[in-house]
Motif scaffolding. Structure first.
Motif, PDB file in Angstrom:
ATOM      1  N   MET A   1      21.029  13.463  -1.294  1.00  0.00           N
ATOM      2  CA  MET A   1      21.563  12.909  -0.045  1.00  0.00           C
ATOM      3  C   MET A   1      21.636  11.383  -0.124  1.00  0.00           C
ATOM      4  SD  MET A   1      22.530  14.997   2.394  1.00  0.00           S
ATOM      5  CE  MET A   1      22.455  13.875   3.801  1.00  0.00           C
TER       6      MET A   1
ATOM      7  N   LEU B   1      16.090  11.708  15.558  1.00  0.00           N
ATOM      8  CA  LEU B   1      17.147  12.394  14.814  1.00  0.00           C
ATOM      9  C   LEU B   1      18.465  11.762  15.242  1.00  0.00           C
ATOM     10  CD1 LEU B   1      18.265  14.751  13.060  1.00  0.00           C
ATOM     11  CD2 LEU B   1      18.261  16.133  15.141  1.00  0.00           C
TER      12      LEU B   1
ATOM     13  N   ARG C   1      32.386  11.931   1.041  1.00  0.00           N
ATOM     14  CA  ARG C   1      31.399  10.867   1.195  1.00  0.00           C
ATOM     15  C   ARG C   1      31.557   9.721   0.203  1.00  0.00           C
ATOM     16  NH1 ARG C   1      27.884  12.045   4.989  1.00  0.00           N
ATOM     17  NH2 ARG C   1      28.376  14.053   5.919  1.00  0.00           N
TER      18      ARG C   1
ATOM     19  N   PRO D   1      23.357  10.257   8.080  1.00  0.00           N
ATOM     20  CA  PRO D   1      24.700  10.296   7.494  1.00  0.00           C
ATOM     21  C   PRO D   1      25.787  10.473   8.555  1.00  0.00           C
ATOM     22  CG  PRO D   1      23.634  12.424   7.211  1.00  0.00           C
ATOM     23  CD  PRO D   1      22.634  11.525   7.894  1.00  0.00           C
TER      24      PRO D   1
ATOM     25  N   SER E   1      26.364   5.229   5.900  1.00  0.00           N
ATOM     26  CA  SER E   1      26.090   6.646   5.725  1.00  0.00           C
ATOM     27  C   SER E   1      24.887   6.756   4.807  1.00  0.00           C
ATOM     28  CB  SER E   1      27.306   7.348   5.124  1.00  0.00           C
ATOM     29  OG  SER E   1      27.346   8.686   5.541  1.00  0.00           O
ATOM     30  N   ARG E   2      23.727   6.816   5.385  1.00  0.00           N
ATOM     31  CA  ARG E   2      22.480   6.809   4.618  1.00  0.00           C
ATOM     32  C   ARG E   2      21.819   8.171   4.735  1.00  0.00           C
ATOM     33  NH1 ARG E   2      22.329   2.818   0.940  1.00  0.00           N
ATOM     34  NH2 ARG E   2      24.241   1.811   1.563  1.00  0.00           N
ATOM     35  N   ASP E   3      20.923   8.461   3.814  1.00  0.00           N
ATOM     36  CA  ASP E   3      20.316   9.792   3.817  1.00  0.00           C
ATOM     37  C   ASP E   3      19.650  10.112   5.149  1.00  0.00           C
ATOM     38  OD1 ASP E   3      18.528   7.784   3.290  1.00  0.00           O
ATOM     39  OD2 ASP E   3      17.305   8.933   1.911  1.00  0.00           O
ATOM     40  N   TYR E   4      19.065   9.114   5.801  1.00  0.00           N
ATOM     41  CA  TYR E   4      18.356   9.406   7.047  1.00  0.00           C
ATOM     42  C   TYR E   4      19.306   9.520   8.230  1.00  0.00           C
ATOM     43  CZ  TYR E   4      18.710   4.331   6.850  1.00  0.00           C
ATOM     44  OH  TYR E   4      19.185   3.053   6.694  1.00  0.00           O
TER      45      TYR E   4
ATOM     46  N   GLN F   1      17.296   2.714  10.869  1.00  0.00           N
ATOM     47  CA  GLN F   1      16.155   3.027  10.012  1.00  0.00           C
ATOM     48  C   GLN F   1      14.862   2.989  10.822  1.00  0.00           C
ATOM     49  OE1 GLN F   1      15.979   1.489   6.034  1.00  0.00           O
ATOM     50  NE2 GLN F   1      14.409   3.046   5.775  1.00  0.00           N
TER      51      GLN F   1
ATOM     52  N   ILE G   1      22.556  11.628  14.786  1.00  0.00           N
ATOM     53  CA  ILE G   1      23.710  12.372  14.280  1.00  0.00           C
ATOM     54  C   ILE G   1      24.954  11.557  14.591  1.00  0.00           C
ATOM     55  CG2 ILE G   1      24.883  14.600  14.300  1.00  0.00           C
ATOM     56  CD1 ILE G   1      22.372  15.784  15.555  1.00  0.00           C
TER      57      ILE G   1
ATOM     58  N   VAL H   1      17.321  14.652   8.366  1.00  0.00           N
ATOM     59  CA  VAL H   1      18.759  14.467   8.450  1.00  0.00           C
ATOM     60  C   VAL H   1      19.479  15.708   8.919  1.00  0.00           C
ATOM     61  CG1 VAL H   1      18.765  12.801   6.602  1.00  0.00           C
ATOM     62  CG2 VAL H   1      19.076  15.201   6.083  1.00  0.00           C
TER      63      VAL H   1
END
Lengths: 497, 497
Positions: free
Chosen positions: A384, B146, A457, B207, B202-205, B138, B148, A247
């Protein structure tokens, strides 16, 4: 999806009798190893076609293994207590702790399937339920749980034969079912929507196992083997490797501006104004909580803030005017042993207010992204993903009519220092100040960043954060009360529309 | 969620000028390191409020970094080509390969937000779109990407000021926007639904990063820093640790029964019947593909099967009666270099047929759960999650009107042996038999289990598997054609209702 569960799998009695003893013994061994390690819970979901042997299998599992370490949960009609809270509450309260097995006989899947088969809603709403189930299961797996999902299947013809046999058997004729399985259409719809559900929820972390239910020997051995292999694999795993979060790190403030920095901490109330406004707002809150609209809502207030910011005093002013039967204050300290054996959010779910009630959390689930983050009590991957899990949690609260208000009581460093010193001077306040407080104070900047990220968040339309200027305690207390009142009034007004 | 992007962040010119050169250099370094490692792609999503500096920021990123390694994609109105395929196709074709950056300016989020703001659908459908976005992201992250995500924010007042300034500026007055931002209601709805989208995705992997858009210096430095830190963190990571799948292993057949075993391979057609039925079915297919209902559908056929089961011959019989402009045969061999630089499903997405067209896959995405599983070319976690990803993929095809038929051509071991030997005898068939074929043959049982799992987990109502008894080639060819015809007719009939 159900093809290979309609080909007439069977195992003869001889083979079954030869294999069963070793399987039982291995299952028992695995069960004790599970208890010994106490690293993760096992959740077994039982779903499928009526008459396909679900009940028999659960009964058998209890015979094969040590029933003291298995909790069988059935979820039929919701109880009054359950109806007064978000739908997932009934599942959270039934979660097995680490080291134990929970058999969920009827569960979130049966609930959504019944609703869809009965035509209570369409595919879009079914898909929302499916997404909810996926998030719940992903969270449980991220927290270490082993989830095993069984779908017991019968072809339509097999089902009819079996239902007839059961009906003719006096030992079984008392059975009732929420779906009218005698109707051929029920079967078709159940299988069609069941397939949609299985297709979308068979994920690598929690795949479905479809079991043909006709032959008891086959059915029992198949379930036993899958259960055993799953247990053995999970028990042999190293303490679970955390998913590496590829992340983007959270941004730190690059100018010197922050939400907390933007607060005007000089705001204050003089004593006379305070007395008047406090009484007004307290009376307003008492009235709102007695309002008949409150029957369809609950109220949940979260108090977080700097040490010595006056959380306790603010909470007391909120509670002062209320009937103690209507509210509860839940102080959050280190988790108990029982709580440590559960997923992180479990200890908060258990205190979710029923409709008509008001729960005040003195510190809360936000500890995960505050103290646990700052002190390194959990991994970055854990905190996170907590933002998303918390938003899911609060969305479920909001959907169930819970009005969620969240306060961060903010003071500046100078004010904190004065209050710390005062506490050390005054004997009856000395218990309020510890070494920890001084240590936290040294991490002022790190906490400020964590608070900023937290608000960014998790401050949402359905559960907004209110930053409270708390250098002046009077100002803070009135602002807290007024915010609660406005949130309740807004919810009541929205409900009317 | 947007609070701290409305507090007036700004950075003075002096600070900006002092920091910018070092940031640029570091970004360039990271970009070349990314290219060098070529381990993962970077996907940058640009969303947010009109006038908040999205375009300026993208322009700046291209100035700061090497634009040859950045692909900027805008997604406005769908093209005809895109409209003829599932909605996600436009994003798949635009994915950056490993080692490069893709800036998606307008993307799945802008599409769903515009639809919801315009009132084209309600929250339940928005939630379906959100779930789709989550699954896509996911999957991309599981494949190493990655991601962003930037949301450029302005308060309503700031936006109005900025839009006015832009309108008065002749350099910008040509801008058009699919939303009428002059309306105050548009802003409110956009922010409200935007918050729902951000909260859930907004997920950990992957955000979200919310950026206040008023001050260009702040905006640029904030984006640059987040981008840099994300890149550096990902570049420093060990080759990505696979998520440890705490999963129940797939069940192996515990009786000797299997779907393949249950086939009656003795079924056959004599020559006269074959000739007659073949011609009939071929004519039927040709007619169906010319039918006007075909304008709203596409056809996709997947051929898998044992070596020497007769895939090639069956495909030729299907193609024989058709206009070559209407169909394409896609033989799947080892992935090309370009394909290896993309997520697994990319090389199949690129061949998805447009409406009215017919694509035949000679082997397919099922290689992941067949040869790659059996030969260990990917990890168990990879092929375990492939079942779900494949079902998602085929569901998207089906939702877009693509009729999906999937064939497993099955022969027994004896028949395979005879055909192998025949191939070795006959000179013009010798190219068809390799060492690999003999090696695969030795793994007959392992493949049988893999095929069983594949059918169990991916044969769905919307994309069912057909097991074809192929010891007799005539029988197999006619069954394939007839199955395709029936699937098309069923789809056309359903459309009429």
């Amino acid at each position: 999806m159900f093809e290979s569960a309609e080909i007439g799998h069977c195992i003869d009695k001889e083979t079954y009798d030869a294999e069963e003893p070793a399987l039982r013994e291995a299952l028992l061994d695995a069960q004790y190893e599970l208890k010994q390690q106490a690293r993760f819970p096992v959740i077994i979901l039982i779903n499928g076609i009526e008459g396909a042997g679900k009940g028999e299998t659960v009964k058998l599992l209890n015979e094969w293994m040590d029933p003291r370490l298995i909790e069988v949960r059935t979820f039929d009609q919701q109880t009054d207590e359950e109806l007064a809270r978000p739908p997932a509450w009934r599942y959270w309260r039934a979660l097995p702790p680490k080291g134990r097995m929970g058999v969920f006989f009827g569960n979130w899947y049966s609930q959504m399937l019944q609703g869809r088969v009965h035509g209570q809603f369409k595919d879009a709403v079914l898909d929302q339920a499916i997404t909810g189930a996926e998030r719940l299961e992903q969270m449980l797996c991220d927290e270490g749980a082993l989830i095993i999902k069984f779908w017991f299947h019968l072809s339509k013809k097999q089902m009819k034969t079996r239902l007839k046999a059961l009906r003719d058997d006096p030992l079984h004729s008392w059975r009732i079912s929420p779906l009218d399985w005698q109707q051929s259409k029920t079967y078709d719809r159940f299988v069609r929507f069941g397939e949609r559900v299985l297709r979308r929820t068979s994920r690598d972390y929690a795949p479905w196992h479809v079991i043909e239910g006709v032959d008891p020997h086959y059915r029992s051995l198949a379930v036993g083997r899958i259960l055993l292999e799953s247990l053995q694999a999970a028990l042999a795993n190293e303490p679970k490797g955390k998913r590496q979060a590829n992340v983007a790190p959270l941004g730190r403030s690059i100018d010197q501006m922050s939400l907390l920095g933007a607060l005007d901490l000089s705001q204050r109330l003089d004593k006379a104004d305070y007395q008047e406004q406090l009484v007004t707002e307290q009376a307003r809150l008492a009235g709102l909580l007695r309002h008949k609209a409150m029957r369809r809502h609950a109220l949940l207030a979260v108090f977080e803030g700097n040490d010595a910011a006056g959380k306790g005093g603010a909470i007391r002013r909120v509670a002062a005017a209320l009937d103690p039967r209507q509210y509860r204050i839940v102080p959050i300290a280190a988790p108990t042993e029982e709580e440590r054996a559960q997923p992180y959010l479990w200890r908060f779910w258990r205190h979710v207010p029923a409709r008509g009630k008001f729960t005040i959390f003195d510190r809360s689930w936000y500890g995960r992204v505050l103290v646990e983050r700052v002190e390194g009590f959990c991994t970055p991957a854990d905190w996170m993903r907590a933002y998303g899990e918390i938003n899911d949690f609060e969305e479920q609260l909001s959907n169930a009519g819970v009005v969620v208000v969240k306060f961060w009581l903010a003071i500046d460093q100078q004010t904190q220092l004065e209050r710390f010193e005062e506490r050390e001077q005054i004997p009856f306040k000395r218990y309020k100040i510890t070494e920890d407080d001084w240590r936290n104070r040294a991490k002022w900047d790190v906490y400020r960043d964590a608070v900023g990220d937290m608000v960014d968040r998790t401050s949402t339309e359905i559960a907004p954060w209110t930053l409270v200027e708390a250098n002046d305690k009077r100002w803070a207390r009135v602002k807290v009360l007024r915010t609660i009142n406005e949130a309740l009034e807004a919810a009541f007004a929205k409900q009317k529309n």
